[in-house]
Enzyme design. Structure first.
Site, PDB file in Angstrom:
ATOM      1  N   SER A 106       0.857  -1.194   0.000  1.00 34.06           N
ATOM      2  CA  SER A 106       0.000   0.000   0.000  1.00 34.06           C
ATOM      3  C   SER A 106       0.885   1.233   0.000  1.00 34.06           C
ATOM      4  CB  SER A 106      -0.939  -0.013   1.198  1.00 34.06           C
ATOM      5  OG  SER A 106      -1.958  -0.964   1.004  1.00 34.06           O
ATOM      6  N   GLY A 107       1.604   1.451   1.102  1.00 32.44           N
ATOM      7  CA  GLY A 107       2.486   2.618   1.160  1.00 32.44           C
ATOM      8  C   GLY A 107       3.959   2.247   1.118  1.00 32.44           C
ATOM      9  N   VAL A 176      -2.477   3.496   4.258  1.00 31.82           N
ATOM     10  CA  VAL A 176      -3.465   3.065   5.248  1.00 31.82           C
ATOM     11  C   VAL A 176      -3.611   1.539   5.248  1.00 31.82           C
ATOM     12  CG1 VAL A 176      -4.791   5.225   5.159  1.00 31.82           C
ATOM     13  CG2 VAL A 176      -5.556   3.280   3.832  1.00 31.82           C
ATOM     14  N   TYR A 469       6.266  -1.754  13.890  1.00 28.95           N
ATOM     15  CA  TYR A 469       7.715  -1.541  13.840  1.00 28.95           C
ATOM     16  C   TYR A 469       8.356  -2.907  13.639  1.00 28.95           C
ATOM     17  CZ  TYR A 469       6.585   3.063  15.872  1.00 28.95           C
ATOM     18  OH  TYR A 469       6.074   4.321  16.119  1.00 28.95           O
TER      19      TYR A 469
HETATM   20  C1  LIG Z   1       9.097   6.792   7.950  1.00 27.40           C
HETATM   21  C2  LIG Z   1       8.110   5.934   8.706  1.00 27.40           C
HETATM   22  C3  LIG Z   1       7.350   6.503   9.721  1.00 27.40           C
HETATM   23  C4  LIG Z   1       6.436   5.730  10.441  1.00 27.40           C
HETATM   24  N1  LIG Z   1       5.681   6.312  11.431  1.00 27.40           N
HETATM   25  C5  LIG Z   1       4.763   5.578  12.098  1.00 27.40           C
HETATM   26  C6  LIG Z   1       3.911   6.163  13.077  1.00 27.40           C
HETATM   27  O1  LIG Z   1       3.957   7.368  13.338  1.00 27.40           O
HETATM   28  N2  LIG Z   1       3.027   5.370  13.743  1.00 27.40           N
HETATM   29  C7  LIG Z   1       2.917   4.041  13.470  1.00 27.40           C
HETATM   30  O2  LIG Z   1       2.090   3.386  14.084  1.00 27.40           O
HETATM   31  N3  LIG Z   1       3.692   3.460  12.525  1.00 27.40           N
HETATM   32  C8  LIG Z   1       4.603   4.187  11.836  1.00 27.40           C
HETATM   33  N4  LIG Z   1       5.374   3.592  10.871  1.00 27.40           N
HETATM   34  C9  LIG Z   1       5.207   2.156  10.606  1.00 27.40           C
HETATM   35  C10 LIG Z   1       4.068   1.898   9.639  1.00 27.40           C
HETATM   36  O3  LIG Z   1       2.834   2.053  10.311  1.00 27.40           O
HETATM   37  C11 LIG Z   1       4.148   0.456   9.123  1.00 27.40           C
HETATM   38  O4  LIG Z   1       5.369   0.277   8.444  1.00 27.40           O
HETATM   39  C12 LIG Z   1       2.967   0.124   8.205  1.00 27.40           C
HETATM   40  O5  LIG Z   1       2.845  -1.270   8.099  1.00 27.40           O
HETATM   41  C13 LIG Z   1       3.145   0.733   6.852  1.00 27.40           C
HETATM   42  O6  LIG Z   1       2.053   0.509   6.018  1.00 27.40           O
HETATM   43  P1  LIG Z   1       2.266   0.705   4.437  1.00 27.40           P
HETATM   44  O7  LIG Z   1       1.004   0.374   3.766  1.00 27.40           O
HETATM   45  O8  LIG Z   1       2.897   2.021   4.176  1.00 27.40           O
HETATM   46  O9  LIG Z   1       3.406  -0.368   4.162  1.00 27.40           O
HETATM   47  P2  LIG Z   1       3.524  -1.620   3.176  1.00 27.40           P
HETATM   48  O10 LIG Z   1       4.986  -1.910   3.133  1.00 27.40           O
HETATM   49  O11 LIG Z   1       2.830  -1.382   1.902  1.00 27.40           O
HETATM   50  O12 LIG Z   1       2.765  -2.753   3.975  1.00 27.40           O
HETATM   51  C14 LIG Z   1       3.125  -3.205   5.260  1.00 27.40           C
HETATM   52  C15 LIG Z   1       2.636  -4.625   5.474  1.00 27.40           C
HETATM   53  O13 LIG Z   1       1.222  -4.677   5.305  1.00 27.40           O
HETATM   54  C16 LIG Z   1       0.877  -5.485   4.182  1.00 27.40           C
HETATM   55  N5  LIG Z   1      -0.167  -4.780   3.428  1.00 27.40           N
HETATM   56  C17 LIG Z   1      -0.062  -3.574   2.823  1.00 27.40           C
HETATM   57  N6  LIG Z   1      -1.213  -3.244   2.240  1.00 27.40           N
HETATM   58  C18 LIG Z   1      -2.073  -4.254   2.483  1.00 27.40           C
HETATM   59  C19 LIG Z   1      -3.428  -4.492   2.124  1.00 27.40           C
HETATM   60  N7  LIG Z   1      -4.112  -3.609   1.397  1.00 27.40           N
HETATM   61  N8  LIG Z   1      -4.013  -5.642   2.509  1.00 27.40           N
HETATM   62  C20 LIG Z   1      -3.327  -6.558   3.245  1.00 27.40           C
HETATM   63  N9  LIG Z   1      -2.041  -6.374   3.616  1.00 27.40           N
HETATM   64  C21 LIG Z   1      -1.415  -5.236   3.236  1.00 27.40           C
HETATM   65  C22 LIG Z   1       2.146  -5.622   3.378  1.00 27.40           C
HETATM   66  O14 LIG Z   1       2.153  -6.782   2.586  1.00 27.40           O
HETATM   67  C23 LIG Z   1       3.187  -5.626   4.461  1.00 27.40           C
HETATM   68  O15 LIG Z   1       3.267  -6.883   5.054  1.00 27.40           O
HETATM   69  C24 LIG Z   1       6.286   4.352  10.135  1.00 27.40           C
HETATM   70  C25 LIG Z   1       7.048   3.802   9.112  1.00 27.40           C
HETATM   71  C26 LIG Z   1       7.966   4.563   8.403  1.00 27.40           C
HETATM   72  C27 LIG Z   1       8.797   3.924   7.332  1.00 27.40           C
END
Ligand SMILES: Cc1cc2nc3c(=O)[nH]c(=O)nc-3n(C[C@H](O)[C@H](O)[C@H](O)COP(=O)(O)OP(=O)(O)OC[C@H]3O[C@@H](n4cnc5c(N)ncnc54)[C@H](O)[C@@H]3O)c2cc1C
Ligand SMILES: *[C@@H]1O[C@H](CO)[C@@H](O)[C@H](O)[C@H]1NC(C)=O
Ligand SMILES: *[C@@H]1O[C@H](CO)[C@@H](O)[C@H](O)[C@H]1NC(C)=O
Ligand SMILES: *[C@@H]1O[C@H](CO)[C@@H](O)[C@H](O)[C@H]1NC(C)=O
Length: 529
Positions: A106-107, A176, A469
């Protein structure tokens, strides 16, 4: 040259039945065609194979942690950027048919890159085009598609209301999809809890390609996906969330203190106070080195108060006078400006900056986490600062206070179990610009070392960790047959007593363990190891 051109030309034009596909990539595309009953052009448009010129760009765009050197053997066989849910359904069925794993992004903020790296052949579904947001102010909810970023959500909310917001993470580029699946903590969690506490419905695609809403997935699965690793259960298409009310004016401050200015005493005192403050006030601490050869230490008390300065100053004078907060240290702003402020921008910067999908200061990093239940002795804190000063690259401890609303929600309300009794969460974070195997090894070693050093001072049995994390040092699944008991080693750290229920639900909902990764919920009765 000419032959290459011809080959491409033929693949595009030949009717599918005549083409003799050999590679997995082509078999996958063929399967997609059958599933979708579509045209090959529409499939080509959303498909990127390693030889496509755009493949590196599509892959790297949302890869927020470029820590992996030599990762070529772990890249996706194929990337899909679907526009429509039917394309995701087809991708699930085709991956299954061809024995491929599927990873969703997602992100792209996964700390261990699990959304875009794997040692086994896999298809990556990138939800960059599935990100619409529909806000319904009348009932104070929103439908947010999984590929939307937190910044897009915050921005959209602010465009329709100055007195609504959403309690989630501080980095606007987070998706999200992943974030809410793992909890989602941020600057309003003391007042409102986690992002996952505010989900009221969801669309999820299961391993048979069926789309569920809350009703059809059932309350168990609906419980599991809110913080319990949705990716172990299916693909989240969209969340329906409940917005929260925010005041028209909030106040932000950053107070910096060096060691000479008494940073250690202040942080020591903060530990007794931060979780008990008025829940409108969250003061987190960022304790860090200077990230260079000067090797100096500093701490920032970084805060948002859901109200104006006139209320904040007496409140601080009463509850945390040691910090000596003055009105001059504080800035009043709207809630959306506070999002910019916390993300490291200036409050008057254009809010459109929140729409940027790439994380600010993107660089290689490693993080680990802990929960603190008893204040850490001052001497032990000072020892941790010394560890920070052993590094010349940016290293920090981010201390985020709990209490308030976090204390009121039960440990089993959703899978995220870290509630009452936690003073604060620690994130150990180390970042570096120039990546190499040597640098990577050195910094990963530092992270392990500081984590080991903190052992006596943090939560025990289990030593709890925050799933968002993600930290593969805690343990990982070896393959699809990893047993429940082996996985418990890391699983109970993230989910405590909720881990077993997650495995029960997983076993029922995805009995083939199709949706899996290095830290996915295992099947309960797997008799293999
Ligand atoms: C710079 C930075 C700042 C952050 N700050 C915070 C913060 O303030 N608070 C906090 O709580 N966390 C924070 N995080 C952690 C963040 O919440 C997690 O890394 C979160 O999982 C990221 O979601 P994503 O969709 O961006 O990541 P992705 O890498 O896309 O996904 C993360 C995981 O979820 C799975 N996934 C993604 N999308 C879906 C979907 N649609 N359906 C099923 N599974 C899915 C992926 O396969 C992977 O296993 C931060 C991370 C970074 C890198
Ligand atoms: C990784 O890549 C670097 C630079 O290309 C190379 O020097 C090194 O030998 C590689 N290591 C492994 C384990 O492949
Ligand atoms: C802070 O509190 C002290 C005593 O409780 C009081 O004398 C002082 O005026 C207060 N200062 C502010 C700025 O409220
Ligand atoms: C996992 O178990 C299944 C069913 O017993 C078996 O077919 C498969 O080979 C096993 N996989 C691995 C990697 O051991």
């Amino acid at each position: 040259m000419e032959l290459g051109y011809l080959a491409v030309f033929l693949t595009l034009l030949l009717p599918i039945s005549c083409a003799s596909y050999t590679s997995l990539e082509n078999k996958f595309k063929e399967c997609m065609l059958t599933q979708l009953d579509g045209s090959s052009e529409s499939i080509e448009k959303i498909t990127f194979i390693p030889s496509s010129p755009q493949y590196p760009q599509v892959l790297d765009l949302l890869e927020q942690n470029p820590r992996w050197v030599n990762s070529s053997s772990r890249k996706p066989l194929l990337i899909l950027t679907p526009f429509h849910e039917s394309e995701i359904q087809a991708a699930i069925l085709c991956s299954k048919e061809l024995g491929l794993q599927l990873r969703v992004r997602s992100g792209g903020h996964d700390y261990e890159g699990l959304s875009y790296l794997s040692k086994v052949p896999f298809v990556m579904v990138d939800l960059i085009n599935i990100r619409s947001i529909e806000i319904n102010l009348a009932d104070e909810t929103a439908w947010v598609q999984a590929g939307a970023s937190l910044g897009e959500l915050y921005y959209k909310i602010s465009k329709v209301s100055k007195v609504h917001g959403f309690p989630a993470g501080t980095c606007p580029s987070i998706g999200v999809g992943g974030h809410i699946s793992g909890g989602g903590q941020g600057m309003m969690m003391r007042k409102h809890g986690l992002a996952a506490d505010h989900v009221v419905d969801a669309y999820l695609i299961d391993s048979n390609g069926k789309i569920h809403d809350r009703k059809s997935m059932g309350e168990d699965v609906f419980w599991a996906i809110r913080g319990g690793s949705a990716t172990s259960f299916g693909v989240i298409l969209a969340w329906k969330i409940r917005l929260v009310r925010v005041p028209p004016v909030v106040t932000g401050f950053n107070v910096h203190r060096t060691l000479k200015e008494g940073a250690s005493n202040l942080i020591h005192t903060w530990q007794y106070i931060a979780h008990e403050l008025d829940e409108d006030l969250l003061i987190r601490v960022i304790a860090q080195n200077s990230g260079d050869k000067s090797k100096t230490f500093g701490a920032t008390f970084n805060s948002i108060f859901l109200g104006g300065i006139d209320k904040l100053i007496p409140l601080m004078n009463e509850s945390f006078p040691e910090l000596g907060l003055q009105a001059e240290d504080c800035t009043e702003m709207s809630w959306i400006q506070s999002v910019l402020f916390i993300a490291g921008y200036k409050k008057d910067d254009p809010p459109e900056l929140l729409l940027d999908r790439i994380t600010t200061f993107k660089s290689s990093f490693k993080a680990k986490s802990d929960f603190v239940k008893e204040p850490v002795p001052k001497s032990a804190l000072e020892g941790a600062w010394e560890k920070l000063l052993e590094e010349e690259t940016l290293a920090m401890l981010i201390l985020e206070p709990y209490g308030g609303r976090m204390d009121e929600i039960s440990e089993s309300e959703i899978p995220f179990p870290h509630r009452k009794g936690n003073l604060y969460n620690i994130q150990y974070l180390i970042k570096w610009e120039v990546n190499s195997e040597e640098a990577s090894r050195r910094h990963l070693h530092w992270a392990k070392m500081v984590y080991k050093y903190m052992t006596p001072y943090v939560s025990k049995s289990p030593r709890a960790a925050y799933f968002n994390y993600k930290d593969l040092d805690l343990g990982k699944n070896k393959n699809e047959n990893t047993s429940y008991s082996k996985a418990s080693v890391w699983g109970e750290k993230y989910f405590k007593g909720n881990f077993r229920r997650l495995a029960q639900i997983k076993t029922k909902f995805d009995p083939q363990n199709f949706f899996r990764n290095e830290q996915s919920i295992p099947l309960l009765n797997s008799n293999h190891s």
